[in-house]
Every structure is written in C-alpha cells, then in structure tokens.
Design a protein around this motif. Sequence first.
Motif, mmCIF file in Angstrom:
data_model
loop_
_atom_site.group_PDB
_atom_site.id
_atom_site.type_symbol
_atom_site.label_atom_id
_atom_site.label_comp_id
_atom_site.label_asym_id
_atom_site.label_seq_id
_atom_site.Cartn_x
_atom_site.Cartn_y
_atom_site.Cartn_z
ATOM 1 N N ASP A 1 -1.922 7.456 42.901
ATOM 2 C CA ASP A 1 -1.613 6.182 42.246
ATOM 3 C C ASP A 1 -0.914 6.492 40.923
ATOM 4 O OD1 ASP A 1 -1.527 3.713 41.012
ATOM 5 O OD2 ASP A 1 -3.556 3.130 41.636
ATOM 6 N N LEU A 2 0.280 5.950 40.738
ATOM 7 C CA LEU A 2 1.015 6.214 39.510
ATOM 8 C C LEU A 2 0.313 5.654 38.287
ATOM 9 C CD1 LEU A 2 4.721 5.643 40.634
ATOM 10 C CD2 LEU A 2 3.536 7.810 40.240
ATOM 11 N N ALA A 3 -0.597 4.699 38.483
ATOM 12 C CA ALA A 3 -1.352 4.159 37.357
ATOM 13 C C ALA A 3 -2.216 5.240 36.723
ATOM 14 C CB ALA A 3 -2.214 2.991 37.817
ATOM 15 N N GLU A 4 -2.608 6.217 37.522
ATOM 16 C CA GLU A 4 -3.394 7.342 37.004
ATOM 17 C C GLU A 4 -2.590 8.109 35.966
ATOM 18 O OE1 GLU A 4 -5.292 11.533 38.724
ATOM 19 O OE2 GLU A 4 -4.362 10.083 40.090
ATOM 20 N N ALA A 5 -1.308 8.324 36.257
ATOM 21 C CA ALA A 5 -0.443 8.992 35.288
ATOM 22 C C ALA A 5 -0.151 8.078 34.107
ATOM 23 C CB ALA A 5 0.852 9.426 35.967
ATOM 24 N N GLY A 6 0.028 6.786 34.387
ATOM 25 C CA GLY A 6 0.317 5.836 33.330
ATOM 26 C C GLY A 6 -0.802 5.701 32.313
ATOM 27 N N ALA A 7 -2.023 6.015 32.731
ATOM 28 C CA ALA A 7 -3.161 5.940 31.816
ATOM 29 C C ALA A 7 -3.156 7.095 30.823
ATOM 30 C CB ALA A 7 -4.464 5.943 32.611
ATOM 31 N N GLN A 8 -2.368 8.140 31.123
ATOM 32 C CA GLN A 8 -2.372 9.326 30.272
ATOM 33 C C GLN A 8 -1.056 9.558 29.539
ATOM 34 O OE1 GLN A 8 -4.149 12.945 31.522
ATOM 35 N NE2 GLN A 8 -5.368 12.002 33.138
ATOM 36 N N ALA A 9 -0.045 8.751 29.831
ATOM 37 C CA ALA A 9 1.254 8.932 29.186
ATOM 38 C C ALA A 9 1.963 7.597 29.081
ATOM 39 C CB ALA A 9 2.096 9.928 29.982
ATOM 40 N N GLY A 10 2.797 7.462 28.057
ATOM 41 C CA GLY A 10 3.527 6.224 27.871
ATOM 42 C C GLY A 10 4.657 6.036 28.856
ATOM 43 N N VAL A 11 5.139 7.155 29.428
ATOM 44 C CA VAL A 11 6.249 7.107 30.379
ATOM 45 C C VAL A 11 5.893 7.938 31.601
ATOM 46 C CG1 VAL A 11 8.692 7.626 30.781
ATOM 47 C CG2 VAL A 11 7.934 6.879 28.509
ATOM 48 N N VAL A 12 6.144 7.386 32.780
ATOM 49 C CA VAL A 12 5.954 8.118 34.029
ATOM 50 C C VAL A 12 7.286 8.128 34.765
ATOM 51 C CG1 VAL A 12 4.752 8.197 36.254
ATOM 52 C CG2 VAL A 12 3.534 7.445 34.194
ATOM 53 N N VAL A 13 7.683 9.304 35.258
ATOM 54 C CA VAL A 13 8.915 9.426 36.032
ATOM 55 C C VAL A 13 8.540 9.857 37.441
ATOM 56 C CG1 VAL A 13 11.213 10.436 36.180
ATOM 57 C CG2 VAL A 13 10.146 10.104 33.936
ATOM 58 N N ASN A 14 8.874 9.017 38.384
ATOM 59 C CA ASN A 14 8.508 9.244 39.778
ATOM 60 C C ASN A 14 9.602 10.039 40.495
ATOM 61 O OD1 ASN A 14 7.729 9.090 42.472
ATOM 62 N ND2 ASN A 14 8.279 6.932 42.684
ATOM 63 N N CYS A 15 9.360 11.333 40.646
ATOM 64 C CA CYS A 15 10.285 12.217 41.362
ATOM 65 C C CYS A 15 9.573 12.791 42.584
ATOM 66 C CB CYS A 15 10.760 13.351 40.467
ATOM 67 S SG CYS A 15 11.666 12.837 38.989
ATOM 68 N N ALA A 16 8.836 11.932 43.272
ATOM 69 C CA ALA A 16 7.954 12.385 44.342
ATOM 70 C C ALA A 16 8.666 12.629 45.664
ATOM 71 C CB ALA A 16 6.821 11.373 44.548
ATOM 72 N N GLY A 17 9.956 12.339 45.746
ATOM 73 C CA GLY A 17 10.676 12.577 46.987
ATOM 74 C C GLY A 17 10.080 11.807 48.143
ATOM 75 N N LEU A 18 9.811 12.499 49.238
ATOM 76 C CA LEU A 18 9.254 11.847 50.416
ATOM 77 C C LEU A 18 7.886 11.239 50.116
ATOM 78 C CD1 LEU A 18 9.805 11.279 53.404
ATOM 79 C CD2 LEU A 18 8.724 13.465 53.952
ATOM 80 N N GLY A 19 7.182 11.804 49.130
ATOM 81 C CA GLY A 19 5.878 11.282 48.753
ATOM 82 C C GLY A 19 5.926 9.869 48.225
ATOM 83 N N ALA A 20 7.113 9.416 47.777
ATOM 84 C CA ALA A 20 7.244 8.048 47.267
ATOM 85 C C ALA A 20 6.997 7.018 48.363
ATOM 86 C CB ALA A 20 8.627 7.843 46.661
ATOM 87 N N ARG A 21 7.123 7.444 49.606
ATOM 88 C CA ARG A 21 6.884 6.521 50.730
ATOM 89 C C ARG A 21 5.475 5.948 50.651
ATOM 90 N NH1 ARG A 21 8.928 5.656 55.993
ATOM 91 N NH2 ARG A 21 7.308 5.092 57.496
ATOM 92 N N GLU A 22 4.512 6.799 50.356
ATOM 93 C CA GLU A 22 3.127 6.352 50.230
ATOM 94 C C GLU A 22 2.783 5.972 48.793
ATOM 95 O OE1 GLU A 22 1.322 5.839 52.818
ATOM 96 O OE2 GLU A 22 2.789 6.693 54.208
#
Length: 316
Positions: free
Chosen positions: A159-180
């Motif tokens: 869950d990207l919210a997990e990263a968002g709780a620890q940083a002001g900016v999240v960059v999603n470079c998950a490739g195929l993982g972005a599907r889920e």
Amino acid sequence: MAEDRSGDVIVVGSGVIGLTTALVLAESGRRVRIWTREPAERTTSAVAGALWWPYAIEPRDLARQWALRSLSVYEELAARSGETGVRMVEGVMGEARLDEQGAWAAARLPGLRASTAEEYRGSGLWARLPLIDMPVHLGWLRSRFLRAGGTVETRTVTDLAEAGAQAGVVVNCAGLGARELVGDAAVRPVRGQLVIVENPGVRTWLVSTDAAAGTTTYLFPQPGRLVLGGTTEEDAWSLTPDPGVAAGIVERCAVLRPEVAGARVLGHRVGLRPVRGAVRLERDVSGGGLLVHNYGHGGGGVTVAWGCAEVVLGLL
C-alpha cells in the motif's frame, strides 16, 4: 521531538526506472530512500538486452523527448564504459528505413545510414547506439545513488499509503507491480526470454523483425557473452525458461549469424516487461500527500529512464 520527514522522498521500485529516478532526486539535494521488494540484480531490468532505441512507447512525442535526453546521458557515460556498463556500439536495426525516422535521427545519430546487403539481407539502418550491460549499469546506478546520500531498504510494499506515512513525497516506480499496488489493470506482462552464449566473434548488434511470424530476433554482444533473443508473449507470467523456446531463439539467431550455431550456452533469462497503453508519468494528489507515478515503460525503460527521471524532478 519527532523528526520532520515531510521533505523526504520514497521511491518504490529498484529497476532501471526506480534507480535512475532516485539518483536524479538524490543528486538534486533531496533525502531519498528506495523501497524495493528485491534487489536491482533480480528485477526485470537486469534481464534486458539492452539497446537504446525509441521503441513504440506512448505517448510517442513525449517518449522521444525522454529518449533523446537519455541518449545524451548515455553518450557521456560511455566514456567510462568499464564503470558504467554503457558502450557505444554499431549495428543494424532491421526493417527500419531512413525516411521513416524523424529529423531527430539524422541530427542526433551521426553515421546513421541504410545498411548494405552484406550487413543485412533486408532493409535496415546502420547506427551507433548505446548498448548497456545491465548488471553492471544497475550496480553503478545503485553505488552512485548511495554516494549521493540515498538509502535502499528491502521491503514488500502492499500500500503506497505506508510509504506516504513516512515521507512527504512517494514516487511509484513499481513497474509491473503497479498492477496490484495501484489497481492499474492496464499494466500487463509481456514475457521475454533470452539465451546467453559464449560469443563466437560477433562484434555488432542486430535486431531483425519478422512481422509475418510475429517475432523479433536480436543479438547483443556484451562483455564476456552474447545475448540472444527474444520473445514477446503477452499476458504470460511464467519466469521459468522454456527449452523449446530457447532452441528456437538460437535457431533464429543462427540464420542471421551462422557462427552462433553451436555456441556454448551459458544461461537462460526470463523477464516480464511492464507494458501499458501509455507510460503513466504524472502527479497524483488524491491521497493528500504528493504521489508521482512513473511506470508502464514496457521494454523501453532503459531508453527513456533519464528523461523520465528529470520529469519526475520537475513535477516535485
């Protein structure tokens, strides 16, 4: 007092897109962490051939800008090829014509010309392009990122919210993982299988497309080996090499370069390209914090990595 992390950036993913993006952001002075499920050497990027060429990536006009910016960087990195894994190598892009390329080609690719009958049996373009030894290049990107003050954490992100709780900016470079990860069903795997053989003396790269058979065959000479490919199997998820497919790849390559027949096989590789109708490169503030998406580059991640990374920097 709790440490203020509002200025921190977390990049999710450590393929060539994630590493290059994280590096550009770190060298801009930001405090950057990479969260990755697996190390760079186990990502799809590590399996790539990898030849720079503006493939059919959409949106096409923007992709060409990203590709040309990346070309400039690779030309500089080729001066330190042993360190960076980037070399400028000549070869033939089969089934390509000069009049089908834009003005950019003649302007940016000195020596670009139609191939001769001795160089290729069909119509093609002779070009000098960046050919990238991906295991070396990914290692170099990671080392340069760490020298810039970045950190890499191995962790599964659900869950990207997990990263968002620890940083002001999240960059999603998950490739195929972005599907889920972001529920994007437009991201699909296109399976690519390669055969690694001892190089019998091939010095130039070659890409040949058989539209009738639906195959693209290529030979990429890398230090200590020759990479033979490949396949484009849509919606195929298996990472297990298929012996029959491997034999077919070698056979097709031997038709183009007979000296390849009988070359000792060193290994087999399989990667799943994260293909999408168009690259998703945009800001997303729907969750409250700043989220930037940078995924869906298909088989062209290497070609556009630096251009896309600089766009992400601009979006911040």
